[in-house]
Scaffold this active site. Structure first.
Site, PDB file in Angstrom:
ATOM      1  N   HIS A 126       0.837  -1.203   0.000  1.00 29.97           N
ATOM      2  CA  HIS A 126       0.000   0.000   0.000  1.00 29.97           C
ATOM      3  C   HIS A 126       0.871   1.253   0.000  1.00 29.97           C
ATOM      4  O   HIS A 126       1.345   1.712   1.039  1.00 29.97           O
ATOM      5  CB  HIS A 126      -0.874  -0.013   1.261  1.00 29.97           C
ATOM      6  CG  HIS A 126      -1.940   1.031   1.269  1.00 29.97           C
ATOM      7  ND1 HIS A 126      -3.145   0.834   1.899  1.00 29.97           N
ATOM      8  CD2 HIS A 126      -2.017   2.275   0.748  1.00 29.97           C
ATOM      9  CE1 HIS A 126      -3.900   1.911   1.761  1.00 29.97           C
ATOM     10  NE2 HIS A 126      -3.223   2.808   1.066  1.00 29.97           N
ATOM     11  N   HIS A 155     -10.292   0.465   1.512  1.00 26.02           N
ATOM     12  CA  HIS A 155     -10.164   1.606   2.413  1.00 26.02           C
ATOM     13  C   HIS A 155     -11.520   1.714   3.109  1.00 26.02           C
ATOM     14  O   HIS A 155     -12.448   2.341   2.588  1.00 26.02           O
ATOM     15  CB  HIS A 155      -9.847   2.860   1.606  1.00 26.02           C
ATOM     16  CG  HIS A 155      -9.758   4.121   2.409  1.00 26.02           C
ATOM     17  ND1 HIS A 155      -8.601   4.856   2.512  1.00 26.02           N
ATOM     18  CD2 HIS A 155     -10.676   4.790   3.138  1.00 26.02           C
ATOM     19  CE1 HIS A 155      -8.816   5.922   3.259  1.00 26.02           C
ATOM     20  NE2 HIS A 155     -10.079   5.905   3.652  1.00 26.02           N
ATOM     21  N   ASP A 171       1.323   2.824   3.702  1.00 27.37           N
ATOM     22  CA  ASP A 171       0.398   3.872   3.246  1.00 27.37           C
ATOM     23  C   ASP A 171       1.178   5.158   2.967  1.00 27.37           C
ATOM     24  O   ASP A 171       0.729   6.263   3.284  1.00 27.37           O
ATOM     25  CB  ASP A 171      -0.716   4.117   4.262  1.00 27.37           C
ATOM     26  CG  ASP A 171      -1.856   4.963   3.699  1.00 27.37           C
ATOM     27  OD1 ASP A 171      -1.929   5.140   2.469  1.00 27.37           O
ATOM     28  OD2 ASP A 171      -2.682   5.453   4.506  1.00 27.37           O
ATOM     29  N   HIS A 178       2.977  14.489   0.416  1.00 23.02           N
ATOM     30  CA  HIS A 178       2.279  15.738   0.093  1.00 23.02           C
ATOM     31  C   HIS A 178       3.286  16.879   0.045  1.00 23.02           C
ATOM     32  O   HIS A 178       4.354  16.815   0.660  1.00 23.02           O
ATOM     33  CB  HIS A 178       1.223  16.061   1.153  1.00 23.02           C
ATOM     34  CG  HIS A 178       0.052  15.137   1.173  1.00 23.02           C
ATOM     35  ND1 HIS A 178      -0.887  15.109   0.169  1.00 23.02           N
ATOM     36  CD2 HIS A 178      -0.333  14.195   2.079  1.00 23.02           C
ATOM     37  CE1 HIS A 178      -1.808  14.203   0.455  1.00 23.02           C
ATOM     38  NE2 HIS A 178      -1.495  13.640   1.598  1.00 23.02           N
ATOM     39  N   PRO A 184      -4.476  14.747   4.386  1.00 21.01           N
ATOM     40  CA  PRO A 184      -4.125  13.632   5.270  1.00 21.01           C
ATOM     41  C   PRO A 184      -3.046  12.751   4.673  1.00 21.01           C
ATOM     42  O   PRO A 184      -3.034  12.479   3.478  1.00 21.01           O
ATOM     43  CB  PRO A 184      -5.450  12.861   5.394  1.00 21.01           C
ATOM     44  CG  PRO A 184      -6.157  13.121   4.099  1.00 21.01           C
ATOM     45  CD  PRO A 184      -5.755  14.513   3.680  1.00 21.01           C
TER      46      PRO A 184
END
Length: 443
Positions: free
Chosen positions: A72, A191, A328, A332, A342
């Protein structure tokens, strides 16, 4: 003459082994065999005498593990490459000891076809730092309705579908997608987040941003706590729904970034009932809680939870109810984070966080951690040539210094995403070198 690499003076650790009396000989991109000290000394002597084709690598007493496999990660390519692209993400993967990654499809445009997935995978092979498997969206373009594109998928190249960052709202659409996935052998990676409860949380997060900007930290924390409780309910409700649908549809359900004790309990009951189910836990949910890490920059979906939840995740990983550690990895820009986007960059801290929070505190040994980060993800993805230190397996290797203490600074990351909730934190355990198909790509 074929080039060979001999990695010696090492401790070899995987799911099945913890040995300090062997060396590893790699050739042709694979592990040729494990050799004893006497043979290793002979091979080193041959190399010292100018023997052709053997390159010794002195591990200096460090640990050699199978390279990690991440089920992921987000590389933001195509369309959002100011955050990350395939090359910068691959460099981050190599720096973190990862050799294989599954990339989520929430790019621009959304990856919704085998052709688009293969294009990213080909580019990944050209970069040559890690193997990239591109997931495809459950519904075309995340429209929540169309699933006809799933008919064209070949599990050998696209093993996993996901609506990551979203939930398929219509249960009938999700059910039909799961039935089709079951027939084709695709993993349905979910998810789990009820979209209506998540929508109710968004204004609270926005209001928290405003309060934080005004200097009202207590009010911001109160609003974030209310939002997080809605998001807890959103995860629990959607998890239970997806388990029920998958049981009826007969597919392999994979639960992404599980973060609540309730979801662990639901997944455990479903496994005991015979459901083909796996689940992943992230390093940040293992190591952090919402109380300990307040603030808008530490927003992530699902949110950082309570200490009770964190302990439930650790126990599930230790006893095998949780199958895998997955990062995950969600890079950003700085402006994104200031606006409340997030997610965290996680590839380059994953091993150190897990080693510090799971192994050093006695929750599991290094062999178990290797199973959760390498062998089990390989099995789930049907990658039968990696995840262990065995003859014939891929020479995808991570060299780690268990004793090295280091302080995390996002500015040092290979990833374009520099934000990490571990900024300024001292961790123990450092990836010092990574080999991909027998070739050193980091260190």
């Amino acid at each position: 003459m074929e080039h060979k690499t001999l990695i010696y003076n090492a401790r070899l650790v995987d799911r099945d082994m913890d040995r300090d009396d062997l060396a590893l000989l790699a050739s042709g991109g694979k592990i040729e065999r494990l050799v004893d000290r006497q043979e290793a000394a002979s091979l080193i002597g041959e190399a010292d005498r100018g023997g052709q084709g053997i390159e010794p690598f002195d591990a200096r007493g460090q640990v050699v593990m199978p390279a990690f496999i991440d089920m992921h990660a987000h590389f933001r390519d195509p369309g959002l490459t100011q955050k990350e692209d395939l090359e910068s993400g691959s460099r981050a993967a190599a720096a973190g000891g990862f050799g294989t990654l599954v990339l989520m499809p929430n790019t621009n445009p959304v990856v919704s076809s085998q052709e688009a997935a293969l294009a990213n995978m080909r580019r990944g092979r050209e970069i040559g730092l890690a193997d990239l498997f591109q997931a495809v969206s459950i519904t075309r373009g995340f429209d929540g309705k169309s699933i006809s594109h799933l008919e064209e998928l070949d599990r050998a190249t696209v093993p996993l579908i996901s609506e990551d960052g979203h939930e398929v709202q219509d249960s009938s659409v999700m059910f039909e997608a799961m039935k089709l996935a079951g027939k084709k052998g695709l993993i349905v990676s979910c998810h789990c987040e009820d979209p209506f409860l998540a929508a109710a949380a968004r204004p609270l997060r926005a209001a928290a941003l405003e309060q934080l900007a005004a200097g009202n930290r207590d009010e911001a924390a109160r609003l974030l706590a209310k939002a997080d409780e809605l998001l807890r309910l959103a995860e629990d409700v959607a998890t239970d729904r997806n388990i029920r649908l998958a049981a009826q549809a007969g597919c392999h359900l994979h639960l992404c970034h599980v973060s609540t004790a309730h979801c662990i309990e639901s997944a455990t009951r479903a496994k005991e009932a015979g459901l083909d189910l796996s689940l992943e836990v992230t390093p940040h949910h293992i190591g952090l809680t919402g109380d300990a890490m307040p603030g808008i920059f530490n927003i992530v979906n699902p949110p950082l939870r309570s200490e009770r939840d964190r302990q439930a995740l650790i126990e599930a990983l230790a006893d095998g109810e949780a199958d895998a550690v997955a990062t995950d990895h969600a890079p950003h820009t700085g402006q994104d984070k200031r606006n409340g986007s997030p997610g965290f960059s996680g590839l380059e801290t994953a091993f150190a966080v897990c080693y510090t929070k799971l192994v050093l505190n006695g929750s599991m040994d290094l062999r178990t951690l290797s199973a959760r980060m390498s062998a089990t993800p390989a099995r789930l993805l049907s990658l039968n040539d990696r995840g262990l230190l065995k003859a014939g397996y891929r020479a995808d290797l991570a060299i780690v210094d268990r004793g090295q203490k280091w302080t995390v600074h996002g500015t040092d990351f290979q990833s374009r995403g520099k934000f990490t909730p571990w900024e300024g934190t001292e961790l123990t355990g450092k990836v010092t070198a990574t080999f991909h198909s027998g070739r050193k790509v980091f260190g």
